[in-house]
Design a protein around this motif. Structure first.
Motif, PDB file in Angstrom:
ATOM      1  N   PRO A 203       0.827  -1.203   0.000  1.00  0.00           N
ATOM      2  CA  PRO A 203       0.000   0.000   0.000  1.00  0.00           C
ATOM      3  C   PRO A 203       0.863   1.255   0.000  1.00  0.00           C
ATOM      4  CG  PRO A 203      -0.820  -1.600   1.588  1.00  0.00           C
ATOM      5  CD  PRO A 203       0.496  -2.129   1.088  1.00  0.00           C
ATOM      6  N   THR A 204       0.362   2.328  -0.595  1.00  0.00           N
ATOM      7  CA  THR A 204       1.178   3.523  -0.809  1.00  0.00           C
ATOM      8  C   THR A 204       1.754   4.062   0.487  1.00  0.00           C
ATOM      9  OG1 THR A 204      -0.161   4.110  -2.741  1.00  0.00           O
ATOM     10  CG2 THR A 204       1.168   5.850  -1.746  1.00  0.00           C
ATOM     11  N   ALA A 205       0.916   4.234   1.500  1.00  0.00           N
ATOM     12  CA  ALA A 205       1.394   4.802   2.762  1.00  0.00           C
ATOM     13  C   ALA A 205       2.456   3.905   3.397  1.00  0.00           C
ATOM     14  CB  ALA A 205       0.227   5.010   3.723  1.00  0.00           C
ATOM     15  N   ALA A 206       2.199   2.604   3.401  1.00  0.00           N
ATOM     16  CA  ALA A 206       3.167   1.678   3.986  1.00  0.00           C
ATOM     17  C   ALA A 206       4.460   1.662   3.186  1.00  0.00           C
ATOM     18  CB  ALA A 206       2.568   0.275   4.044  1.00  0.00           C
ATOM     19  N   ALA A 207       4.350   1.723   1.866  1.00  0.00           N
ATOM     20  CA  ALA A 207       5.548   1.701   1.024  1.00  0.00           C
ATOM     21  C   ALA A 207       6.421   2.921   1.279  1.00  0.00           C
ATOM     22  CB  ALA A 207       5.146   1.636  -0.447  1.00  0.00           C
ATOM     23  N   VAL A 208       5.790   4.083   1.465  1.00  0.00           N
ATOM     24  CA  VAL A 208       6.561   5.306   1.722  1.00  0.00           C
ATOM     25  C   VAL A 208       7.297   5.208   3.057  1.00  0.00           C
ATOM     26  CG1 VAL A 208       6.354   7.777   2.202  1.00  0.00           C
ATOM     27  CG2 VAL A 208       5.124   6.772   0.279  1.00  0.00           C
ATOM     28  N   ALA A 239      17.191  12.131   4.244  1.00  0.00           N
ATOM     29  CA  ALA A 239      16.902  13.277   3.375  1.00  0.00           C
ATOM     30  C   ALA A 239      16.971  12.878   1.903  1.00  0.00           C
ATOM     31  CB  ALA A 239      17.889  14.407   3.669  1.00  0.00           C
ATOM     32  N   ALA A 240      18.003  12.119   1.537  1.00  0.00           N
ATOM     33  CA  ALA A 240      18.125  11.683   0.144  1.00  0.00           C
ATOM     34  C   ALA A 240      16.976  10.750  -0.231  1.00  0.00           C
ATOM     35  CB  ALA A 240      19.466  10.994  -0.078  1.00  0.00           C
ATOM     36  N   GLY A 241      16.583   9.867   0.686  1.00  0.00           N
ATOM     37  CA  GLY A 241      15.458   8.984   0.419  1.00  0.00           C
ATOM     38  C   GLY A 241      14.154   9.742   0.248  1.00  0.00           C
ATOM     39  N   ALA A 242      13.941  10.765   1.076  1.00  0.00           N
ATOM     40  CA  ALA A 242      12.723  11.571   0.949  1.00  0.00           C
ATOM     41  C   ALA A 242      12.686  12.293  -0.393  1.00  0.00           C
ATOM     42  CB  ALA A 242      12.651  12.577   2.102  1.00  0.00           C
ATOM     43  N   CYS A 243      13.810  12.877  -0.802  1.00  0.00           N
ATOM     44  CA  CYS A 243      13.865  13.556  -2.106  1.00  0.00           C
ATOM     45  C   CYS A 243      13.649  12.559  -3.247  1.00  0.00           C
ATOM     46  CB  CYS A 243      15.205  14.255  -2.271  1.00  0.00           C
ATOM     47  SG  CYS A 243      15.442  15.667  -1.177  1.00  0.00           S
ATOM     48  N   ALA A 244      14.217  11.363  -3.101  1.00  0.00           N
ATOM     49  CA  ALA A 244      14.027  10.344  -4.132  1.00  0.00           C
ATOM     50  C   ALA A 244      12.556   9.958  -4.267  1.00  0.00           C
ATOM     51  CB  ALA A 244      14.866   9.112  -3.797  1.00  0.00           C
ATOM     52  N   LEU A 245      11.851   9.856  -3.156  1.00  0.00           N
ATOM     53  CA  LEU A 245      10.432   9.508  -3.209  1.00  0.00           C
ATOM     54  C   LEU A 245       9.600  10.633  -3.825  1.00  0.00           C
ATOM     55  CD1 LEU A 245       9.896   7.715   0.229  1.00  0.00           C
ATOM     56  CD2 LEU A 245      10.235   6.701  -2.036  1.00  0.00           C
ATOM     57  N   ILE A 246      10.018  11.885  -3.575  1.00  0.00           N
ATOM     58  CA  ILE A 246       9.328  13.008  -4.219  1.00  0.00           C
ATOM     59  C   ILE A 246       9.521  12.937  -5.730  1.00  0.00           C
ATOM     60  CG2 ILE A 246       9.316  15.517  -4.476  1.00  0.00           C
ATOM     61  CD1 ILE A 246      10.032  15.701  -1.499  1.00  0.00           C
ATOM     62  N   GLY A 247      10.759  12.715  -6.167  1.00  0.00           N
ATOM     63  CA  GLY A 247      11.003  12.572  -7.594  1.00  0.00           C
ATOM     64  C   GLY A 247      10.263  11.393  -8.196  1.00  0.00           C
ATOM     65  N   HIS A 248      10.186  10.308  -7.456  1.00  0.00           N
ATOM     66  CA  HIS A 248       9.445   9.128  -7.902  1.00  0.00           C
ATOM     67  C   HIS A 248       7.964   9.442  -8.061  1.00  0.00           C
ATOM     68  CE1 HIS A 248       7.337   5.272  -7.369  1.00  0.00           C
ATOM     69  NE2 HIS A 248       8.400   4.707  -7.913  1.00  0.00           N
ATOM     70  N   ARG A 249       7.406  10.203  -7.120  1.00  0.00           N
ATOM     71  CA  ARG A 249       5.984  10.567  -7.200  1.00  0.00           C
ATOM     72  C   ARG A 249       5.707  11.485  -8.381  1.00  0.00           C
ATOM     73  NH1 ARG A 249       1.803  11.473  -8.346  1.00  0.00           N
ATOM     74  NH2 ARG A 249      -0.116  11.747  -7.168  1.00  0.00           N
ATOM     75  N   GLY A 265      11.102   8.422 -14.662  1.00  0.00           N
ATOM     76  CA  GLY A 265      11.046   7.509 -13.530  1.00  0.00           C
ATOM     77  C   GLY A 265      12.402   7.029 -13.076  1.00  0.00           C
ATOM     78  N   VAL A 266      13.367   6.991 -13.998  1.00  0.00           N
ATOM     79  CA  VAL A 266      14.724   6.584 -13.659  1.00  0.00           C
ATOM     80  C   VAL A 266      15.519   7.746 -13.088  1.00  0.00           C
ATOM     81  CG1 VAL A 266      16.909   5.762 -14.631  1.00  0.00           C
ATOM     82  CG2 VAL A 266      14.758   4.714 -15.343  1.00  0.00           C
ATOM     83  N   ALA A 267      15.387   8.920 -13.691  1.00  0.00           N
ATOM     84  CA  ALA A 267      16.286  10.036 -13.384  1.00  0.00           C
ATOM     85  C   ALA A 267      15.835  10.902 -12.214  1.00  0.00           C
ATOM     86  CB  ALA A 267      16.445  10.912 -14.627  1.00  0.00           C
ATOM     87  N   LEU A 268      14.537  11.175 -12.099  1.00  0.00           N
ATOM     88  CA  LEU A 268      14.086  12.167 -11.121  1.00  0.00           C
ATOM     89  C   LEU A 268      14.424  11.827  -9.667  1.00  0.00           C
ATOM     90  CD1 LEU A 268      10.664  13.459 -12.499  1.00  0.00           C
ATOM     91  CD2 LEU A 268      12.933  14.468 -12.669  1.00  0.00           C
ATOM     92  N   PRO A 269      14.366  10.563  -9.232  1.00  0.00           N
ATOM     93  CA  PRO A 269      14.770  10.307  -7.842  1.00  0.00           C
ATOM     94  C   PRO A 269      16.202  10.742  -7.538  1.00  0.00           C
ATOM     95  CG  PRO A 269      13.521   8.443  -8.690  1.00  0.00           C
ATOM     96  CD  PRO A 269      13.775   9.358  -9.853  1.00  0.00           C
ATOM     97  N   LEU A 270      17.141  10.471  -8.442  1.00  0.00           N
ATOM     98  CA  LEU A 270      18.530  10.873  -8.225  1.00  0.00           C
ATOM     99  C   LEU A 270      18.715  12.371  -8.418  1.00  0.00           C
ATOM    100  CD1 LEU A 270      20.606   8.003  -9.839  1.00  0.00           C
ATOM    101  CD2 LEU A 270      20.850   8.863  -7.509  1.00  0.00           C
ATOM    102  N   ALA A 271      18.063  12.939  -9.423  1.00  0.00           N
ATOM    103  CA  ALA A 271      18.208  14.371  -9.668  1.00  0.00           C
ATOM    104  C   ALA A 271      17.652  15.187  -8.501  1.00  0.00           C
ATOM    105  CB  ALA A 271      17.500  14.758 -10.966  1.00  0.00           C
ATOM    106  N   ALA A 272      16.529  14.754  -7.939  1.00  0.00           N
ATOM    107  CA  ALA A 272      15.933  15.488  -6.826  1.00  0.00           C
ATOM    108  C   ALA A 272      16.789  15.413  -5.570  1.00  0.00           C
ATOM    109  CB  ALA A 272      14.533  14.946  -6.538  1.00  0.00           C
ATOM    110  N   ALA A 273      17.553  14.342  -5.419  1.00  0.00           N
ATOM    111  CA  ALA A 273      18.375  14.181  -4.222  1.00  0.00           C
ATOM    112  C   ALA A 273      19.703  14.924  -4.309  1.00  0.00           C
ATOM    113  CB  ALA A 273      18.642  12.690  -3.983  1.00  0.00           C
TER     114      ALA A 273
END
Length: 285
Positions: A203-208, A239-249, A265-273
């Protein structure tokens, strides 16, 4: 008798035709995947799957592996990340092909890389901000020369500005490598684990929640391997994980487009972090 029947049939045919319902209008074009999903009540926003997450992890692993080798090696991986970022953002906004915009955004990223390699590490913020400023002017000039309608030009301008800014900010990993290669390793490990966990069928909330916890744990583990302080590594991992999840979303905001998921979907998690990795890496350096 046959004559009477033949005479009655033509009279009955118009009446039947008049009472029949008119045929349903045929659409001018086939329905898109998003329109079909909307008509069928299916979700239109689907996150990237496991394959994009695995590719993000591969790029993150390359960043972590090249960080101890110096900035030139990291620059090669960052250039690949920037290419995928520039193309993915335009496709995410439904603009494809957009060769001029993608080329301009990618050129901005490369200019930032060259500037970072040619200057001292203390000048990294000036190089990144200056590159964004110059390239925004170039984007504005390009849009002013467009012959499209005002609405299309405004939409193209916002997409080009965002793509350029994200592509240049992805150079934060290169700037962080000059401050602390350990920070790049920790941040890359956190992003890789976060996106892999997020791709699990939960589930989305649990996955986050699980992804953030896993990113923090991965940052702590990488910090122990590199000799970074446990608390600092945990903070960077979170912090990097949170930014990665924002980019993923953000990359999930498209009804299933394989191209979007395999680029944005590949780039934004790393770019956001990248900015977070640089800021915490500078504190470590």
């Amino acid at each position: 008798m046959p004559t009477a029947t033949a005479t009655a049939n033509p009279a009955a045919t118009p009446a039947a035709t008049a009472t029949a319902e008119p045929p349903a209008p045929q659409p001018d074009r086939p329905l898109t995947a998003a329109e079909k999903a909307r008509a069928e009540g299916r979700p239109q926003i689907l996150p990237p799957g496991f394959v994009p997450a695995a590719l993000t992890s591969v790029i993150a692993a390359l960043l972590a592996a090249t960080a101890p080798l110096g900035r030139p090696a990291v620059a090669v991986v960052v250039a690949v990340l920037q290419a995928v970022t520039a193309a993915g953002w335009f496709r995410l906004n439904g603009m494809w092909p957009a060769r001029q915009g993608i080329a301009l955004a990618y050129a901005g990223g490369l200019a930032a890389d060259v500037g970072l390699l040619a200057t001292e590490r203390a000048h990294a913020p000036t190089v990144v901000i200056g590159t964004i400023g110059v390239w925004l002017l170039l984007v504005l000039v390009l849009q002013l020369r467009s012959h499209a309608s005002p609405d299309e030009r405004l939409y193209g301008l916002t997409a080009a500005v965002a793509s350029t800014a994200l592509t240049v900010l992805a150079a934060g990993h290169l700037a962080a490598a000059a401050e602390s290669s350990d920070a790049v390793v920790v941040g890359a490990a956190a992003v890789a684990v976060a996106v892999l966990v997020r791709a699990l069928p939960l589930p989305t909330a649990a996955a986050v929640v699980v992804a953030l916890a896993a990113a923090t744990g991965a940052g702590t583990g990488a910090g122990q391997l590199t000799g970074t302080g446990t608390s600092t590594a945990a903070l960077l991992g979170f912090a990097a994980g949170a930014c990665a999840l924002i980019g993923h979303r953000v990359a999930s905001y498209d009804y299933p487009s394989r191209f979007v998921h395999m680029t944005a979907g590949v780039a934004l998690p790393l770019a956001a972090a990248a900015p977070v990795v640089y800021v915490i890496g500078r504190a470590l350096g």
